[in-house]
Design a protein around this motif. Structure first.
Motif, PDB file in Angstrom:
ATOM      1  N   ALA A  90       9.364   3.275   5.319  1.00 28.82           N
ATOM      2  CA  ALA A  90       9.098   4.704   5.482  1.00 28.82           C
ATOM      3  C   ALA A  90       9.624   5.441   4.260  1.00 28.82           C
ATOM      4  O   ALA A  90      10.749   5.212   3.828  1.00 28.82           O
ATOM      5  CB  ALA A  90       9.771   5.219   6.749  1.00 28.82           C
ATOM      6  N   GLU A  91       8.787   6.330   3.711  1.00 35.52           N
ATOM      7  CA  GLU A  91       9.176   7.093   2.529  1.00 35.52           C
ATOM      8  C   GLU A  91       9.644   8.494   2.926  1.00 35.52           C
ATOM      9  O   GLU A  91       9.325   8.975   4.011  1.00 35.52           O
ATOM     10  CB  GLU A  91       7.977   7.281   1.601  1.00 35.52           C
ATOM     11  CG  GLU A  91       7.371   6.030   1.064  1.00 35.52           C
ATOM     12  CD  GLU A  91       6.265   6.377   0.067  1.00 35.52           C
ATOM     13  OE1 GLU A  91       6.483   6.131  -1.111  1.00 35.52           O
ATOM     14  OE2 GLU A  91       5.225   6.908   0.476  1.00 35.52           O
ATOM     15  N   GLY A  92      10.354   9.139   2.029  1.00 39.81           N
ATOM     16  CA  GLY A  92      10.720  10.539   2.231  1.00 39.81           C
ATOM     17  C   GLY A  92      11.692  10.760   3.382  1.00 39.81           C
ATOM     18  O   GLY A  92      11.639  11.798   4.050  1.00 39.81           O
ATOM     19  N   ILE A  98       0.873  -1.177   0.000  1.00 40.03           N
ATOM     20  CA  ILE A  98       0.000   0.000   0.000  1.00 40.03           C
ATOM     21  C   ILE A  98       0.906   1.222   0.000  1.00 40.03           C
ATOM     22  O   ILE A  98       1.705   1.414   0.924  1.00 40.03           O
ATOM     23  CB  ILE A  98      -0.897   0.040   1.250  1.00 40.03           C
ATOM     24  CG1 ILE A  98      -1.744  -1.231   1.370  1.00 40.03           C
ATOM     25  CG2 ILE A  98      -1.763   1.296   1.222  1.00 40.03           C
ATOM     26  CD1 ILE A  98      -3.068  -1.188   0.707  1.00 40.03           C
ATOM     27  N   ASP A  99       0.785   2.027  -1.058  1.00 41.51           N
ATOM     28  CA  ASP A  99       1.620   3.217  -1.231  1.00 41.51           C
ATOM     29  C   ASP A  99       0.985   4.404  -0.493  1.00 41.51           C
ATOM     30  O   ASP A  99      -0.231   4.454  -0.334  1.00 41.51           O
ATOM     31  CB  ASP A  99       1.710   3.537  -2.730  1.00 41.51           C
ATOM     32  CG  ASP A  99       2.884   4.433  -3.067  1.00 41.51           C
ATOM     33  OD1 ASP A  99       3.664   4.776  -2.155  1.00 41.51           O
ATOM     34  OD2 ASP A  99       3.029   4.778  -4.251  1.00 41.51           O
ATOM     35  N   ASP A 100       1.821   5.335  -0.058  1.00 43.85           N
ATOM     36  CA  ASP A 100       1.342   6.566   0.581  1.00 43.85           C
ATOM     37  C   ASP A 100       0.403   6.274   1.744  1.00 43.85           C
ATOM     38  O   ASP A 100      -0.579   6.988   1.960  1.00 43.85           O
ATOM     39  CB  ASP A 100       0.620   7.467  -0.436  1.00 43.85           C
ATOM     40  CG  ASP A 100       1.526   7.859  -1.590  1.00 43.85           C
ATOM     41  OD1 ASP A 100       2.749   7.814  -1.407  1.00 43.85           O
ATOM     42  OD2 ASP A 100       1.001   8.206  -2.654  1.00 43.85           O
ATOM     43  N   PHE A 101       0.672   5.218   2.497  1.00 42.08           N
ATOM     44  CA  PHE A 101      -0.178   4.852   3.614  1.00 42.08           C
ATOM     45  C   PHE A 101      -0.221   5.999   4.621  1.00 42.08           C
ATOM     46  O   PHE A 101       0.815   6.581   4.950  1.00 42.08           O
ATOM     47  CB  PHE A 101       0.344   3.583   4.286  1.00 42.08           C
ATOM     48  CG  PHE A 101      -0.513   3.117   5.428  1.00 42.08           C
ATOM     49  CD1 PHE A 101      -1.685   2.427   5.207  1.00 42.08           C
ATOM     50  CD2 PHE A 101      -0.157   3.413   6.740  1.00 42.08           C
ATOM     51  CE1 PHE A 101      -2.491   2.025   6.253  1.00 42.08           C
ATOM     52  CE2 PHE A 101      -0.955   3.014   7.800  1.00 42.08           C
ATOM     53  CZ  PHE A 101      -2.128   2.321   7.548  1.00 42.08           C
TER      54      PHE A 101
HETATM   55 CA    CA Z   1       4.696   6.833  -2.121  1.00 41.67          CA
END
Ligand code: CA
Ligand code: C2E
Ligand code: CA
Length: 286
Positions: A242-244, A179-182
């Motif tokens: 964790a993104e970003g 799941i992207d951008d959760f």
């Molecule tokens: Ca993303």
């Protein structure tokens, strides 16, 4: 004064129409651009927070436009979704990413690196996804567990019946589903139980909350929310990326919270496939 104001608004609207027209023209140019090979993929490393090894990479599409130069996906993906042209474009992305990842070195590491590909809502809801992915894995020889499909939370929420079955079929075959951008959309977690998901990618804005000092109360609250979401994900047998992640301090706190992997400028910017290949080769143990 009133008249002048009215004229300004008119000009503004003309401007807006021009922009819309330009967007549509850009979208209409996608099929020819595909044929001319104007699209290419950059790869951004996904790094283990346990041992610092590269566990995989996300494929991010770019357009080398003959007149407009290098275009980021934000310029053309939205409209490609609206017009349906995301289906051929997304198909090309999947195929190119799988071809590339098949050649990545797999030796000397606990797990072979996977490539993570973004899927638009339209691709998940279309009828041919299972067949397309199966054919692709067969044609390229990429093992299913080395492919991850990233789907946004909102795409999953509006999903009933057929798309969920398609994803389950792929997940049963070993394909990873993330799941992207959760955390940017719905915060109802019960649905995770019923979906064939293997990973949550926590959106960058969650991580940005860790920017404050450890003594800042609002930053502490963010950290507690994040920590409980991570344990919930782990209780559901999901891994967490964790993104970003832009700083060493963020990476350290995410590691302490229990996040499995991270993606962001601190670990590596998106770059040509050769950059990932170098990273993987360098890590390779004899
Ligand atoms: Ca993303
Ligand atoms: P995304 O899936 O959330 O991808 C991550 C975006 O965050 C990428 O932007 C990446 O360059 C950027 N990023 C990575 N690390 C950092 C960081 O530390 N700080 C900050 N501020 N940003 C970071 P990019 O490449 O411009 O992609 C934007 C969006 O376009 C993606 O967001 C994804 O939703 C979409 N996209 C990209 N490629 C594809 C594709 O092949 N198919 C579809 N359907 N969508 C795509
Ligand atoms: Ca993504």
């Amino acid at each position: 004064a009133k008249g002048a104001g009215g004229a300004r608004w008119e000009l503004f609207d003309v401007d807006r129409n021009q922009q819309e027209l330009a967007r549509y023209a850009l979208s209409a140019a996608i099929p020819a651009a595909l044929e001319r090979g104007e699209f290419y993929l950059d790869y951004q490393p996904l790094t283990s927070l346990r041992d610092g090894s590269v566990v995989g990479a996300e494929a991010l599409v770019r357009w080398r436009h003959p007149e407009l130069g290098e275009l980021r996906p934000d310029r053309f993906i939205g409209l490609a979704e609206e017009t349906g042209l995301i289906v051929p474009l997304g198909g090309w992305v999947l195929a190119d990413a799988a071809r590339e990842a098949e050649a990545w070195p797999t030796g000397g590491r606990p797990r072979a690196p996977f490539v993570s590909v973004n899927l638009a809502v339209r691709q998940v809801h279309g009828p041919g996804l299972v067949r397309q992915v199966r054919d692709l894995l067969e044609d390229t020889g990429l093992p299913p567990e080395r492919l991850q499909l990233e789907i946004t939370e909102s795409a999953m929420m509006s999903t009933t019946g057929e798309p969920v079955r398609a994803l389950r079929t792929l997940a049963d075959a070993g394909v990873r589903i993330a799941i992207d951008d959760f955390g940017t959309g719905y915060s109802n977690l019960a649905y995770l139980r019923d979906l064939p998901v293997t990973e949550l990618k926590f959106a960058g804005n969650f991580v940005a909350g860790l920017r404050g000092s450890p003594n800042d109360p609002s930053s502490r609250t963010d950290e507690r929310i994040l920590a409980s979401l991570v344990s919930l994900a782990h209780a559901l047998d999901l891994t967490v990326t964790a993104e970003g992640v832009e700083t060493a301090a963020q990476a350290e706190r995410l590691r302490a919270i229990g996040c499995d992997a991270a993606q962001g400028w601190h670990f590596g910017r998106p770059g040509p496939s050769g950059q990932i290949l170098d990273l993987l080769h360098r890590e390779r143990q004899p």
